[in-house]
Design an enzyme around this catalytic site. Structure first.
Site, PDB file in Angstrom:
ATOM      1  CE  LYS A 103      -2.133   2.478   3.053  1.00 14.06           C
ATOM      2  NZ  LYS A 103      -1.984   3.765   2.342  1.00 14.06           N
ATOM      3  CD  GLU A 131      13.560   1.374   6.797  1.00 16.08           C
ATOM      4  OE1 GLU A 131      13.268   2.180   5.903  1.00 16.08           O
ATOM      5  OE2 GLU A 131      14.284   0.394   6.620  1.00 16.08           O
ATOM      6  CB  CYS A 161      12.865   9.905   7.641  1.00 18.04           C
ATOM      7  SG  CYS A 161      13.943   8.920   6.585  1.00 18.04           S
ATOM      8  CD  GLU A 180       9.269  13.220  11.637  1.00 18.83           C
ATOM      9  OE1 GLU A 180       8.193  12.625  11.860  1.00 18.83           O
ATOM     10  OE2 GLU A 180      10.166  12.742  10.921  1.00 18.83           O
TER      11      GLU A 180
HETATM   12  P1  NAD Z   1       2.133   7.999   7.956  1.00 17.69           P
HETATM   13  O1  NAD Z   1       2.496   7.159   9.121  1.00 17.69           O
HETATM   14  O2  NAD Z   1       1.045   8.977   8.110  1.00 17.69           O
HETATM   15  O3  NAD Z   1       1.713   7.087   6.717  1.00 17.69           O
HETATM   16  C1  NAD Z   1       2.562   6.103   6.193  1.00 17.69           C
HETATM   17  C2  NAD Z   1       1.729   5.009   5.568  1.00 17.69           C
HETATM   18  O4  NAD Z   1       0.993   4.355   6.587  1.00 17.69           O
HETATM   19  C3  NAD Z   1       0.718   5.504   4.551  1.00 17.69           C
HETATM   20  O5  NAD Z   1       0.649   4.573   3.498  1.00 17.69           O
HETATM   21  C4  NAD Z   1      -0.578   5.516   5.354  1.00 17.69           C
HETATM   22  O6  NAD Z   1      -1.732   5.387   4.578  1.00 17.69           O
HETATM   23  C5  NAD Z   1      -0.384   4.312   6.233  1.00 17.69           C
HETATM   24  N1  NAD Z   1      -1.144   4.329   7.485  1.00 17.69           N
HETATM   25  C6  NAD Z   1      -1.486   5.410   8.238  1.00 17.69           C
HETATM   26  N2  NAD Z   1      -2.177   5.004   9.338  1.00 17.69           N
HETATM   27  C7  NAD Z   1      -2.262   3.662   9.268  1.00 17.69           C
HETATM   28  C8  NAD Z   1      -2.855   2.661  10.088  1.00 17.69           C
HETATM   29  N3  NAD Z   1      -3.514   2.970  11.214  1.00 17.69           N
HETATM   30  N4  NAD Z   1      -2.767   1.372   9.708  1.00 17.69           N
HETATM   31  C9  NAD Z   1      -2.098   1.026   8.582  1.00 17.69           C
HETATM   32  N5  NAD Z   1      -1.530   1.931   7.745  1.00 17.69           N
HETATM   33  C10 NAD Z   1      -1.602   3.215   8.099  1.00 17.69           C
HETATM   34  O7  NAD Z   1       3.485   8.695   7.460  1.00 17.69           O
HETATM   35  P2  NAD Z   1       3.642   9.745   6.273  1.00 17.69           P
HETATM   36  O8  NAD Z   1       3.074  11.037   6.720  1.00 17.69           O
HETATM   37  O9  NAD Z   1       3.171   9.134   5.007  1.00 17.69           O
HETATM   38  O10 NAD Z   1       5.229   9.848   6.187  1.00 17.69           O
HETATM   39  C11 NAD Z   1       5.998  10.746   6.916  1.00 17.69           C
HETATM   40  C12 NAD Z   1       6.635  10.049   8.113  1.00 17.69           C
HETATM   41  O11 NAD Z   1       7.439   8.967   7.668  1.00 17.69           O
HETATM   42  C13 NAD Z   1       7.576  10.942   8.887  1.00 17.69           C
HETATM   43  O12 NAD Z   1       7.385  10.721  10.259  1.00 17.69           O
HETATM   44  C14 NAD Z   1       8.954  10.462   8.467  1.00 17.69           C
HETATM   45  O13 NAD Z   1       9.985  10.721   9.381  1.00 17.69           O
HETATM   46  C15 NAD Z   1       8.704   9.006   8.307  1.00 17.69           C
HETATM   47  N6  NAD Z   1       9.708   8.385   7.439  1.00 17.69           N
HETATM   48  C16 NAD Z   1      10.655   7.579   7.994  1.00 17.69           C
HETATM   49  C17 NAD Z   1      11.649   7.012   7.198  1.00 17.69           C
HETATM   50  C18 NAD Z   1      12.728   6.135   7.783  1.00 17.69           C
HETATM   51  O14 NAD Z   1      13.435   5.501   7.013  1.00 17.69           O
HETATM   52  N7  NAD Z   1      12.890   6.079   9.078  1.00 17.69           N
HETATM   53  C19 NAD Z   1      11.653   7.263   5.829  1.00 17.69           C
HETATM   54  C20 NAD Z   1      10.669   8.091   5.303  1.00 17.69           C
HETATM   55  C21 NAD Z   1       9.691   8.644   6.115  1.00 17.69           C
END
Ligand code: NAD
Length: 486
Positions: A179, A255, A289, A390
């Protein structure tokens, strides 16, 4: 009839349309990119069952070499359709053309090549042992796939981060249900077309579009037939996923978020430290990130550094990717609201605004997008929310420090622990300080350099486990010990 593109799910080798759709919006000007077919619970169930069946079908009988060959074909096909991928990623994110052309798409293809090659050299260990009867026994360790792996990815580096997990999962013989973020469904759909074109067996790669809670994301992680969950996104989402995974004791690889520190010592090459920090704060509009949101600068060069970072931040050309902008918009208006709320909060917490802090005005259709100014603050206390939480935008707080112990303590005083960058010309100091950083990766005199063989991940709220090289193979394989008595 509307001519707007429709992005479909891909399940069991078929593109599947649904009645329920949501809009994919271009954050540069607010225009509609596509209607996206949202997967409901029944469709998620179909995808998981197809993925489970595929484990026992043609895919399950493939040798490692056959799998690797197919993954190389996936990389070749992404490269053949390079321009389509670039266009799609830019339409969804508005990010700078150079970044998409040089990082997002090439690294997306490279992930498939890298893991295809790596898995072919994976050790299959044998241990000979003695036994009381003197005949002995042989223990053979066989690496088996985990099963059906759910891959959930974010919007900031859509193709790169999705393929970072899909590639090793497939290389190890798993099947996947994937997804993408609801904000960035386009390149994932192109990836499904690539899988279809290269003849990936049905059910091996399944794509589901939708949101998190009460949508495809939640249905995926709750599904009893999903064997493991690999996720990149916010730390709070990680917590929710982990609670669901706990019921089935499913392995997770996370991650998550970061609040990364950059440390600039007075002995650093000043120009390189400034240029590196401009990159580490403002790349991809601060939506990486690994971006530095806390910058600590040794007091003797503090004022000069702040002035120089300000001058460089003000030179960043914001605007449309096709017009050569260095920096695009934030991913959405909703995310901009969040970042702007931190901009207001910083002032109430006592920040001095060095530059930025506003929504830029263009006088063209970019005013319908979600742009924001590169922003720098100083003077916040270390316990301010803007220094602790963050933000995930083009913003940093700069504060002075007087000695090594103080800056190590400040850098580590965070709930997160993803990355750090240290700028110094003293390699003894670099060695001493980097080893004390409570993070998964620490750069010295650079930022964002990645060797795919090295472990990647975070500590504290920044993640669980490591991926990269052998660490990925370890997560995506289940070792089986076969003990044969002679
Ligand atoms: P998010 O957690 O809002 O969403 C990520 C994914 O999870 C999306 O596909 C979303 O639809 C899904 N999702 C959201 N809630 C869910 C649930 N309850 N159950 C299952 N799936 C769910 O994150 P975002 O806003 O898309 O991304 C930004 C975040 O990602 C920032 O915190 C950033 O630091 C982090 N990030 C971390 C890394 C790393 O390698 N550590 C890399 C990139 C981004």
């Amino acid at each position: 009839m509307s001519s707007v593109k429709i992005l479909k799910n891909y399940i069991d080798g078929q593109f599947v349309e649904t009645k329920m759709t949501f809009d994919d919006i271009n954050p540069v000007d607010g225009s509609l990119v596509a209607h996206v077919c949202e997967a409901d619970k029944e469709l998620v169930d179909r995808a998981v069952l197809a993925a489970k069946r595929a484990l026992k079908g043609e895919w399950g009988s493939y040798s490692v070499t056959q799998r690797a060959k197919l993954l190389h074909n996936v990389a070749n096909e992404i490269e053949r359709r390079f321009d389509d991928f670039v266009t799609a990623e830019i339409a969804d994110t508005g990010k700078a053309y150079d970044q998409v052309k040089n990082i997002d798409i090439p690294r997306g293809a490279a992930n498939f090549r890298f893991f295809a090659d790596l898995v072919q050299n994976q050790d299959e260990k044998i241990f000979e042992m003695t036994t009381a009867d003197g005949c002995g026994a042989t223990n053979q360790i066989v690496n088996k796939p985990l099963g059906v792996v759910a891959v959930i990815s974010p919007w900031n580096l859509p193709l790169l981060l999705m393929t970072w997990k899909v590639s090793p999962a497939l290389a190890c013989g798993n099947t996947v249900i994937v997804k993408p973020s609801e904000e960035t469904p386009f390149t994932a759909t192109l990836l499904a077309e690539v899988m279809d074109k290269v003849g990936m067996p049905k059910g091996v790669f399944n794509l589901l579009h939708g949101f998190g809670p009460k949508s495809a994301g939640a249905y995926m992680i709750e599904h009893p037939e999903v064997t493991a969950i690999t996720f990149t996104g916010e730390s709070d989402t990680g917590k929710t996923i982990m609670k669901n995974a706990a019921d089935g004791l499913k392995p997770v690889s996370f991650e998550l978020g970061g609040k990364n520190a950059a440390i600039v010592f007075a002995d650093a090459d000043f120009d390189k430290a400034v240029a590196g920090t401009v990159r580490s704060v403002f790349s991809n509009c601060g939506q990486v990130c690994l971006c530095s949101e806390r910058v600590y600068v040794e007091r003797s060069i503090f004022d000069k550094f702040v002035v120089s970072l300000k001058e460089n931040a003000e030179k960043i050309k914001i605007g449309k990717p096709e017009e050569g902008a260095d920096m695009g918009p934030l991913i959405s208006k909703k995310h901009r609201e969040k970042v702007l709320s931190y901009f207001s909060l910083a002032l109430t917490e006592g920040a001095k605004l060095v530059t930025g802090g506003k929504v830029p005005v263009f006088g063209n259709d970019c005013d319908n997008g979600s742009f924001i100014e590169p922003t720098i603050w100083t003077d916040l206390p270390e316990d301010a929310r803007c220094v602790k939480e963050e933000i995930f935008g083009p913003v940093c707080h700069i504060s002075p420090f007087d000695n090594e112990d103080e800056v190590i303590m400040k850098a580590n005083n965070s709930d997160y622990g993803l990355a750090a960058a240290i700028w110094t010309s003293d390699m003894d100091k670099a060695n001493r300080v980097s080893r004390q950083m409570e993070v998964g990766i620490c750069w010295v005199n650079d930022w964002f350099l990645r060797d795919l063989r090295t472990p990647f991940g975070g500590v504290k709220l920044s993640g669980i486990g490591r991926e990269g090289g052998a660490h990925s193979l370890e997560f995506y394989c289940e070792p089986l010990t076969i003990c044969i008595k002679h």
